[in-house]
Write a protein that holds these residues in place. Structure first.
Motif, PDB file in Angstrom:
ATOM      1  N   GLU A 131     -27.613 -16.580  50.959  1.00  0.00           N
ATOM      2  CA  GLU A 131     -27.711 -17.952  50.447  1.00  0.00           C
ATOM      3  C   GLU A 131     -28.375 -18.881  51.465  1.00  0.00           C
ATOM      4  O   GLU A 131     -29.208 -19.718  51.107  1.00  0.00           O
ATOM      5  N   TYR A 132     -28.027 -18.713  52.736  1.00  0.00           N
ATOM      6  CA  TYR A 132     -28.627 -19.540  53.789  1.00  0.00           C
ATOM      7  C   TYR A 132     -30.133 -19.321  53.857  1.00  0.00           C
ATOM      8  O   TYR A 132     -30.924 -20.279  53.916  1.00  0.00           O
ATOM      9  N   PHE A 133     -30.548 -18.057  53.836  1.00  0.00           N
ATOM     10  CA  PHE A 133     -31.980 -17.749  53.902  1.00  0.00           C
ATOM     11  C   PHE A 133     -32.717 -18.268  52.662  1.00  0.00           C
ATOM     12  O   PHE A 133     -33.836 -18.776  52.767  1.00  0.00           O
ATOM     13  N   ILE A 134     -32.091 -18.118  51.495  1.00  0.00           N
ATOM     14  CA  ILE A 134     -32.725 -18.589  50.264  1.00  0.00           C
ATOM     15  C   ILE A 134     -32.931 -20.101  50.310  1.00  0.00           C
ATOM     16  O   ILE A 134     -33.997 -20.612  49.948  1.00  0.00           O
ATOM     17  N   GLN A 135     -31.926 -20.814  50.750  1.00  0.00           N
ATOM     18  CA  GLN A 135     -32.015 -22.273  50.779  1.00  0.00           C
ATOM     19  C   GLN A 135     -33.044 -22.775  51.787  1.00  0.00           C
ATOM     20  O   GLN A 135     -33.690 -23.804  51.569  1.00  0.00           O
ATOM     21  N   HIS A 136     -33.204 -22.059  52.904  1.00  0.00           N
ATOM     22  CA  HIS A 136     -34.056 -22.559  53.982  1.00  0.00           C
ATOM     23  C   HIS A 136     -35.446 -21.917  54.012  1.00  0.00           C
ATOM     24  O   HIS A 136     -36.370 -22.502  54.596  1.00  0.00           O
ATOM     25  N   ALA A 137     -35.605 -20.727  53.420  1.00  0.00           N
ATOM     26  CA  ALA A 137     -36.908 -20.059  53.514  1.00  0.00           C
ATOM     27  C   ALA A 137     -37.333 -19.370  52.223  1.00  0.00           C
ATOM     28  O   ALA A 137     -38.413 -18.789  52.178  1.00  0.00           O
ATOM     29  N   GLY A 138     -36.498 -19.403  51.193  1.00  0.00           N
ATOM     30  CA  GLY A 138     -36.871 -18.791  49.928  1.00  0.00           C
ATOM     31  C   GLY A 138     -36.312 -17.387  49.766  1.00  0.00           C
ATOM     32  O   GLY A 138     -35.937 -16.728  50.735  1.00  0.00           O
ATOM     33  N   TRP A 139     -36.275 -16.925  48.510  1.00  0.00           N
ATOM     34  CA  TRP A 139     -35.648 -15.637  48.227  1.00  0.00           C
ATOM     35  C   TRP A 139     -36.458 -14.464  48.755  1.00  0.00           C
ATOM     36  O   TRP A 139     -35.877 -13.406  49.093  1.00  0.00           O
ATOM     37  N   ARG A 140     -37.771 -14.600  48.850  1.00  0.00           N
ATOM     38  CA  ARG A 140     -38.570 -13.492  49.385  1.00  0.00           C
ATOM     39  C   ARG A 140     -38.242 -13.244  50.851  1.00  0.00           C
ATOM     40  O   ARG A 140     -38.029 -12.098  51.285  1.00  0.00           O
ATOM     41  N   PHE A 141     -38.181 -14.315  51.628  1.00  0.00           N
ATOM     42  CA  PHE A 141     -37.791 -14.156  53.032  1.00  0.00           C
ATOM     43  C   PHE A 141     -36.364 -13.630  53.145  1.00  0.00           C
ATOM     44  O   PHE A 141     -36.065 -12.851  54.055  1.00  0.00           O
ATOM     45  N   ALA A 142     -35.492 -14.044  52.246  1.00  0.00           N
ATOM     46  CA  ALA A 142     -34.101 -13.602  52.296  1.00  0.00           C
ATOM     47  C   ALA A 142     -34.002 -12.091  52.126  1.00  0.00           C
ATOM     48  O   ALA A 142     -33.240 -11.424  52.845  1.00  0.00           O
ATOM     49  N   TYR A 143     -34.755 -11.527  51.173  1.00  0.00           N
ATOM     50  CA  TYR A 143     -34.753 -10.073  51.010  1.00  0.00           C
ATOM     51  C   TYR A 143     -35.239  -9.386  52.282  1.00  0.00           C
ATOM     52  O   TYR A 143     -34.659  -8.395  52.733  1.00  0.00           O
ATOM     53  N   PHE A 144     -36.322  -9.899  52.850  1.00  0.00           N
ATOM     54  CA  PHE A 144     -36.865  -9.287  54.059  1.00  0.00           C
ATOM     55  C   PHE A 144     -35.888  -9.405  55.230  1.00  0.00           C
ATOM     56  O   PHE A 144     -35.696  -8.453  56.001  1.00  0.00           O
ATOM     57  N   ALA A 145     -35.257 -10.560  55.365  1.00  0.00           N
ATOM     58  CA  ALA A 145     -34.326 -10.771  56.476  1.00  0.00           C
ATOM     59  C   ALA A 145     -33.108  -9.858  56.367  1.00  0.00           C
ATOM     60  O   ALA A 145     -32.677  -9.248  57.363  1.00  0.00           O
ATOM     61  N   LEU A 146     -32.547  -9.735  55.169  1.00  0.00           N
ATOM     62  CA  LEU A 146     -31.405  -8.843  54.994  1.00  0.00           C
ATOM     63  C   LEU A 146     -31.796  -7.404  55.251  1.00  0.00           C
ATOM     64  O   LEU A 146     -31.020  -6.627  55.839  1.00  0.00           O
ATOM     65  N   ALA A 147     -33.004  -7.010  54.832  1.00  0.00           N
ATOM     66  CA  ALA A 147     -33.480  -5.651  55.089  1.00  0.00           C
ATOM     67  C   ALA A 147     -33.606  -5.399  56.587  1.00  0.00           C
ATOM     68  O   ALA A 147     -33.228  -4.331  57.090  1.00  0.00           O
ATOM     69  N   ALA A 148     -34.135  -6.379  57.317  1.00  0.00           N
ATOM     70  CA  ALA A 148     -34.294  -6.230  58.761  1.00  0.00           C
ATOM     71  C   ALA A 148     -32.941  -6.136  59.459  1.00  0.00           C
ATOM     72  O   ALA A 148     -32.740  -5.284  60.343  1.00  0.00           O
ATOM     73  N   ILE A 149     -32.007  -6.988  59.062  1.00  0.00           N
ATOM     74  CA  ILE A 149     -30.666  -6.937  59.657  1.00  0.00           C
ATOM     75  C   ILE A 149     -30.011  -5.591  59.393  1.00  0.00           C
ATOM     76  O   ILE A 149     -29.459  -4.953  60.297  1.00  0.00           O
ATOM     77  N   SER A 150     -30.088  -5.135  58.156  1.00  0.00           N
ATOM     78  CA  SER A 150     -29.466  -3.866  57.803  1.00  0.00           C
ATOM     79  C   SER A 150     -30.106  -2.708  58.548  1.00  0.00           C
ATOM     80  O   SER A 150     -29.409  -1.842  59.098  1.00  0.00           O
ATOM     81  N   GLY A 151     -31.438  -2.672  58.589  1.00  0.00           N
ATOM     82  CA  GLY A 151     -32.120  -1.565  59.230  1.00  0.00           C
ATOM     83  C   GLY A 151     -31.885  -1.514  60.731  1.00  0.00           C
ATOM     84  O   GLY A 151     -31.552  -0.463  61.284  1.00  0.00           O
ATOM     85  N   VAL A 152     -32.029  -2.648  61.396  1.00  0.00           N
ATOM     86  CA  VAL A 152     -31.888  -2.664  62.856  1.00  0.00           C
ATOM     87  C   VAL A 152     -30.447  -2.418  63.272  1.00  0.00           C
ATOM     88  O   VAL A 152     -30.158  -1.535  64.100  1.00  0.00           O
ATOM     89  N   VAL A 153     -29.519  -3.187  62.719  1.00  0.00           N
ATOM     90  CA  VAL A 153     -28.113  -3.044  63.108  1.00  0.00           C
ATOM     91  C   VAL A 153     -27.576  -1.670  62.690  1.00  0.00           C
ATOM     92  O   VAL A 153     -26.898  -0.996  63.461  1.00  0.00           O
ATOM     93  N   GLY A 154     -27.895  -1.249  61.452  1.00  0.00           N
ATOM     94  CA  GLY A 154     -27.402   0.038  60.976  1.00  0.00           C
ATOM     95  C   GLY A 154     -27.894   1.195  61.808  1.00  0.00           C
ATOM     96  O   GLY A 154     -27.118   2.091  62.170  1.00  0.00           O
ATOM     97  N   CYS A 155     -29.175   1.204  62.147  1.00  0.00           N
ATOM     98  CA  CYS A 155     -29.725   2.303  62.951  1.00  0.00           C
ATOM     99  C   CYS A 155     -29.126   2.318  64.353  1.00  0.00           C
ATOM    100  O   CYS A 155     -28.846   3.392  64.905  1.00  0.00           O
ATOM    101  N   LEU A 156     -28.932   1.144  64.947  1.00  0.00           N
ATOM    102  CA  LEU A 156     -28.314   1.100  66.284  1.00  0.00           C
ATOM    103  C   LEU A 156     -26.886   1.629  66.249  1.00  0.00           C
ATOM    104  O   LEU A 156     -26.463   2.377  67.140  1.00  0.00           O
ATOM    105  N   ILE A 157     -26.142   1.247  65.225  1.00  0.00           N
ATOM    106  CA  ILE A 157     -24.759   1.706  65.103  1.00  0.00           C
ATOM    107  C   ILE A 157     -24.705   3.227  64.992  1.00  0.00           C
ATOM    108  O   ILE A 157     -23.926   3.905  65.679  1.00  0.00           O
ATOM    109  N   VAL A 158     -25.541   3.786  64.130  1.00  0.00           N
ATOM    110  CA  VAL A 158     -25.531   5.240  63.934  1.00  0.00           C
ATOM    111  C   VAL A 158     -26.002   5.953  65.193  1.00  0.00           C
ATOM    112  O   VAL A 158     -25.409   6.952  65.621  1.00  0.00           O
ATOM    113  N   ALA A 159     -27.078   5.462  65.808  1.00  0.00           N
ATOM    114  CA  ALA A 159     -27.640   6.133  66.978  1.00  0.00           C
ATOM    115  C   ALA A 159     -26.690   6.112  68.169  1.00  0.00           C
ATOM    116  O   ALA A 159     -26.619   7.091  68.933  1.00  0.00           O
TER     117      ALA A 159
END
Length: 252
Positions: free
Chosen positions: A160-188
């Motif tokens: 919701e924060y990303f959508i309000q401040h940068a739009g829904w397209r950026f929000a999808y990309f930002a959530l994908a980046a958070i999930s990919g980076v944090v998730g991969c670090l946790i697993v590795a």
């Protein structure tokens, strides 16, 4: 069980799993859907019913992906399966930021993300935690699966924060980046099998007592009763959650 080194202590595993689940498929893609429903459907000219067909695809994709995930983890181990799956999940979700008005593209990307994102749900993490803990297993599993609760609160708020401040397209990309980076670090860094587990093989563990899945499906009315209860509960909860944000904001 524990190995040498601070980061190798087994209690890091359930806490790491908690974070991994928090940034995984259920929180990032499924539960955040309600926040995206209104802005995305409005921007691309879809009805809410049309856009809501994508979570329905997720149910069937997950039904196919989870058994496959279990077989692959048994055969190749957690990291060899979860790391590439996390990357592909993040890529598929990031592609949602580029989609146009073609509904089938959204459903395809949503289904692809759901397939690879099955590895980032509670199942794989719970198995890892269970392998490391005999005593205190309930506590360890509780710590790990608490990530689902944290993710339910945190990730939609971030979306919701990303959508309000940068739009829904950026929000999808930002959530994908958070999930990919944090998730991969946790697993590795943290998710691994106990020493000697891969060499001995998963079949070396003592067999659990009770009936097989086939026997339960054929003979146990309790099995089918529980299945129907969970099905109806899932329909009621997920169906309501998917539309709750849009329904409430429609009314101010």
């Amino acid at each position: 069980m524990s190995t040498n080194g601070l980061l190798q202590h087994r209690w890091f595993i359930p806490f790491a799993a908690c974070i991994g689940i928090m940034v995984g498929l259920p929180s990032v893609l499924v539960l955040s859907f309600a926040v995206f429903l209104k802005p995305v459907s409005t921007a691309l000219g879809w009805t809410r019913g049309e856009m809501s067909s994508a979570p329905l695809v997720t149910i069937w994709i997950t039904l196919l992906a989870q058994p496959l995930l279990g077989q692959l983890v048994d055969r190749f181990g957690f990291r060899r399966v979860m790391l590439p799956a996390f990357v592909l999940f993040a890529v598929a979700m990031a592609c949602l930021s580029l989609m146009g008005p073609q509904l089938w593209v959204f459903i395809l990307l949503y289904g692809t993300a759901s397939f690879f994102g099955a590895s980032s749900g509670p199942v794989a993490y719970s198995k890892c935690v269970a392998l490391w803990f005999d005593e205190n297993r309930g506590l360890a599993l509780g710590v790990a699966t608490a990530g689902a609760g944290f993710g339910t609160v945190v990730m939609p708020l971030l979306a919701e924060y990303f959508i309000q401040h940068a739009g829904w397209r950026f929000a999808y990309f930002a959530l994908a980046a958070i999930s990919g980076v944090v998730g991969c670090l946790i697993v590795a860094l943290f998710i691994r099998e106990p020493p000697g587990y891969r060499a001995a093989g998963p079949r070396s563990l003592p067999a659990a007592t009770g009936v097989t899945a086939r026997e339960a499906a054929r003979r146990s009315w309790r099995f089918w009763t529980l299945g129907v209860i969970f099905l109806l509960g899932g329909i009621a909860i997920n169906g309501a959650l998917a539309h709750s944000v849009a329904l409430l904001t429609d009314r101010g």
